[in-house]
Scaffold this active site. Structure first.
Site, PDB file in Angstrom:
ATOM      1  N   HIS A  94     -19.226 -21.554 -32.188  1.00  0.00           N
ATOM      2  CA  HIS A  94     -18.686 -20.194 -32.020  1.00  0.00           C
ATOM      3  C   HIS A  94     -17.825 -19.880 -30.901  1.00  0.00           C
ATOM      4  O   HIS A  94     -17.912 -18.883 -30.047  1.00  0.00           O
ATOM      5  CB  HIS A  94     -20.080 -19.158 -31.457  1.00  0.00           C
ATOM      6  CG  HIS A  94     -21.150 -19.336 -32.632  1.00  0.00           C
ATOM      7  ND1 HIS A  94     -20.876 -19.328 -33.941  1.00  0.00           N
ATOM      8  CD2 HIS A  94     -22.464 -19.233 -32.675  1.00  0.00           C
ATOM      9  CE1 HIS A  94     -21.768 -19.085 -34.620  1.00  0.00           C
ATOM     10  NE2 HIS A  94     -22.840 -18.830 -33.940  1.00  0.00           N
ATOM     11  N   HIS A 186     -22.640 -11.479 -35.755  1.00  0.00           N
ATOM     12  CA  HIS A 186     -23.681 -12.159 -35.428  1.00  0.00           C
ATOM     13  C   HIS A 186     -24.948 -11.646 -35.370  1.00  0.00           C
ATOM     14  O   HIS A 186     -25.822 -11.858 -34.444  1.00  0.00           O
ATOM     15  CB  HIS A 186     -23.345 -13.355 -34.544  1.00  0.00           C
ATOM     16  CG  HIS A 186     -24.289 -14.629 -34.447  1.00  0.00           C
ATOM     17  ND1 HIS A 186     -25.671 -14.577 -33.974  1.00  0.00           N
ATOM     18  CD2 HIS A 186     -24.145 -15.795 -34.676  1.00  0.00           C
ATOM     19  CE1 HIS A 186     -26.074 -15.760 -34.231  1.00  0.00           C
ATOM     20  NE2 HIS A 186     -25.169 -16.556 -34.515  1.00  0.00           N
ATOM     21  N   GLU A 318     -24.215 -14.232 -41.616  1.00  0.00           N
ATOM     22  CA  GLU A 318     -23.070 -14.287 -40.796  1.00  0.00           C
ATOM     23  C   GLU A 318     -21.926 -14.919 -41.857  1.00  0.00           C
ATOM     24  O   GLU A 318     -22.015 -16.108 -42.293  1.00  0.00           O
ATOM     25  CB  GLU A 318     -23.138 -15.521 -39.770  1.00  0.00           C
ATOM     26  CG  GLU A 318     -24.170 -15.310 -38.777  1.00  0.00           C
ATOM     27  CD  GLU A 318     -24.481 -16.351 -37.893  1.00  0.00           C
ATOM     28  OE1 GLU A 318     -23.555 -17.102 -37.466  1.00  0.00           O
ATOM     29  OE2 GLU A 318     -25.868 -16.822 -37.876  1.00  0.00           O
TER      30      GLU A 318
END
Length: 352
Positions: A94, A186, A318
């Site tokens: 991420h 997210h 996601e």
């Protein structure tokens, strides 16, 4: 100059979203069910402090520059090897140690139905009567940030185009170097209410006939695997908990969105229902993949109103480029060339 972190409110009278400039994060989303009952359906915190102190396991934020995992935190682009911050076992996850979820985004545009602008710096854009409420955040990622090449201007616009619909439009412009970009939203969803316990009795349908299976470090092997006759098959509706014990650790897998209907250029990705069936969420997107994650690592986090979030208390949907695509030539490319624009839209439709 970046504004201080602040929580803004976007409302149209039916849906109310609270969105922070920290990580362009949805901290609260209140939506009605079939009977008009309202509930906050996202996991999160009442104040910004836990987000800014790193207590949040990516609750509600936009992650990037590249969502999901990059193997060993390395990739080669145009003959140059780049090394990223490693923050998830041997991998970069991420965006690294300080991804887009851990920075303050500027607010550059707002239209109607928005509160909370007393303390933020923003450019005034004419408000047009009759337009639906929206807010646009912007972040400038500089060349070399977290190891990624090139300057990148990222924008995220949250809007309420219909009474029970939240839309997110993300875009990113590579200014001077080719660079990988794959943003994801997210949010952890719990349609029975953020404080209602686990989501194993939620039902889900996913319009993906394949997943990208992973190795022991959660990196895709490169294979595109059919889900038929496996516990990953949600092409028809199933309870999340029905087969989760057949998946070691729980669901945390990228689905290839390859069989959904299309509407206005977006594919149907998933339909999530709360246990009573009175609140549903339909997700539409133009992304090639979707990480289905069942909050396997959430363990006793105290959130809004003192609610304690445990394992499986939320569901993440996601939409994204495929994980580690920068190192997998057979996956859809996530590279954005200088002067080109990355675009990614998500439509969250709440209905009874």
């Amino acid at each position: 100059m970046a504004a201080e972190a602040e929580i803004l409110e976007l409302s149209n009278g039916r849906v109310t979203a609270k969105i922070a400039t920290w990580g362009a994060t949805i901290t609260s989303l209140i939506a009605p069910d079939a009977h008009g009952n309202l509930a906050d359906v996202v996991l999160g915190f009442d104040t910004l402090e836990p987000y800014m102190k790193g207590i949040s396991p990516y609750f509600g934020c936009i992650v990037g520059q590249v969502a999901n995992r990059i193997k060993n935190g390395k990739f080669t682009l145009n003959g140059v090897e780049y090394s990223l911050a490693v923050n998830n076992g041997p991998n970069s996850l991420h965006g690294g140690l300080k991804g887009f979820d851990k920075v303050v985004w500027d607010v550059v545009e707002r239209k109607g139905g928005l509160k909370g602008f007393d303390k933020v710096v923003w450019d005034v854009v004419e408000r047009k009567d009759g337009e639906y409420p929206s807010v646009t955040f912007q972040y400038h990622s500089k060349d070399g940030e977290e190891g990624y090449p090139g300057d990148l201007i990222v924008r995220a616009t949250y809007s309420l185009p219909e009474l029970t619909t939240l839309r997110l439009d993300m875009e990113a412009m590579a200014e001077n170097k080719a660079t990988p970009v794959s943003l994801a939203q997210h949010t952890y969803w719990n349609l029975a209410g953020h404080n209602s316990g686990d989501t194993l009795d939620h039902s889900i349908q996913i319009w993906g006939e394949h997943i990208t299976p992973v190795d022991e470090n959660t990196i895709p092997t490169g294979e595109i695997m059919p889900v038929k006759d496996t516990p990953f098959d949600f092409t028809t509706e199933h309870k999340i908990g029905a087969r989760i014990n057949d998946v070691p650790g729980g669901y945390d897998h990228n689905y290839v969105l390859d069989c959904g209907d299309e509407k206005n250029g977006l594919k149907h990705a998933a339909k999530l229902k709360d246990p009573s069936g009175s609140r549903t969420l339909d997700l539409w997107t133009d992304a090639p993949g979707m990480q289905f994650y069942t909050a396997n690592f959430v363990d006793g986090i105290t959130g809004k109103g003192g609610a304690v979030y445990g394992k499986h208390t939320g569901v993440c949907l996601e939409t994204q480029g495929f994980p580690n695509a920068i190192n997998q030539p057979n996956f859809p490319s996530v590279v954005v060339q200088p002067g080109e624009k990355y675009k990614h839209t998500m439509l969250f439709e709440f209905s009874a």
